[in-house]
Design a protein around this motif. Structure first.
Motif: not given
Length: 325
Positions: A274-280
């Motif tokens: 989740v963090r990798k896909r939405f973090g930015n």
């Protein structure tokens, strides 16, 4: 110019105020159970060391001034201060934000500490004459560079941690550094204005507050923001924004079948995806046992595309681990 007695009174008052702040900070750190034991120990060790340094500084400047019998005390205490001071910020950084190269930094600073302790016998960094009057030596810049570098190291590690935690602003970290370096710069430019240690004390207290805030808003298992941070953000959300809610299917069954230890591994894996896909695109939260949320704050992001990439990423993880929910 202040008369000597007035200057001593001013410095005595500043020292007493600094010591009172240190005493209050020691109580706050000792009674704070939000942060982990290692972090508490690191901050507490720093505060105790600073208490001894500030007290020794006052003794050398006021109580022992002109007393030749105190010359040895000033040489030894100042040498230990110069040896220990650059190590303190690195200890905080290494305890709270462990890095594989932190040991290398500590080894370099340990070598520097030995160099500073040699000043007891060879006055290169500073000297103390027969009347117990202090003066800087030709290699004083070595100490200043070491301390500034260690402070910058702590700041860089804090900025990296604020990115990892998502819970604090890098502006806060830079402000703390400027506060500390500002006090040091004042004293370097005018040795009569002894502002470096009060500034360092303020910086350590602010850094503890910075770390406590990150801890309060971060889920310890997944390192995402927690429900407290989620609800706090929703109280005053930036507009426009998009909220994406994510629920893990059959998670209770996973816990019952493979155990809670594997359930924790699964949650960490899903949180990382989740963090990798939405973090930015926004802020990522764990708001329940198996519930996640993302607040997308960037206007130009294609939400449907982000969700599709999330599904694809989770599918790829399931290929590698068939037990993943």
């Amino acid at each position: 110019m202040l008369e000597r007695t007035s200057a001593e009174q001013w410095f005595t008052g500043l020292t007493l105020l600094t010591l009172m702040v240190l005493a209050a900070a020691i109580v706050l750190v000792t009674t704070n159970h939000t942060v982990g034991r290692n972090a508490r120990s690191a901050f507490l060790g720093n505060l105790i060391a600073l208490t001894l340094i500030v007290a020794a500084d006052w003794i050398n400047i006021v109580a022992a001034h002109g007393i030749s019998e105190m010359r040895t005390f000033q040489i030894v205490s100042t040498s230990f201060t110069f040896a220990v001071a650059p190590i303190l910020p690195v200890i905080i950084a290494n305890t709270i934000f462990p890095e594989r190269y932190a040991r290398v930094v500590l080894v370099v600073l340990a070598i520097h500490a030995v160099f500073e302790l040699c000043n007891i016998f060879y006055p290169l960094v500073f000297s103390v004459d027969a009347t117990n009057a202090y003066s800087r030596g030709s290699l004083y810049w070595v100490y200043m560079c070491s301390y500034c570098i260690s402070s910058v190291y702590l700041t860089v590690e804090s900025i990296k941690a604020s990115t990892t935690y998502q819970a604090a602003s890098t502006v806060s970290v830079v402000t703390i550094l400027l506060c500390m370096l500002g006090g040091v710069a004042i004293q370097v430019s005018n040795p009569g204005l002894r502002m470096s240690w009060p500034a360092v004390v303020i910086a350590v207290v602010l850094h503890f507050q910075f770390y406590t805030e990150m801890t309060l808003r971060t889920d310890a298992l997944t390192m995402l923001l927690n429900r407290h941070g989620y609800e706090e953000f929703l109280a005053h959300p930036p507009l426009p924004c998009t909220i994406v809610l994510i629920d893990v299917d059959n998670f209770k069954q996973v816990n019952d079948t493979y155990g809670h230890a594997y359930g924790d591994v699964a949650l960490r894996t899903l949180a990382r995806v989740v963090r990798k896909r939405f973090g930015n695109a926004g802020l990522c939260y764990r708001i329940g046992g198996d519930e996640f949320a993302v607040i997308v704050t960037k206007k130009d992001d294609d939400i449907e595309s982000l969700i599709a990439t999330l599904y694809n990423a989770v599918s790829a993880e399931r290929t590698a681990d068939a037990q993943l929910p």
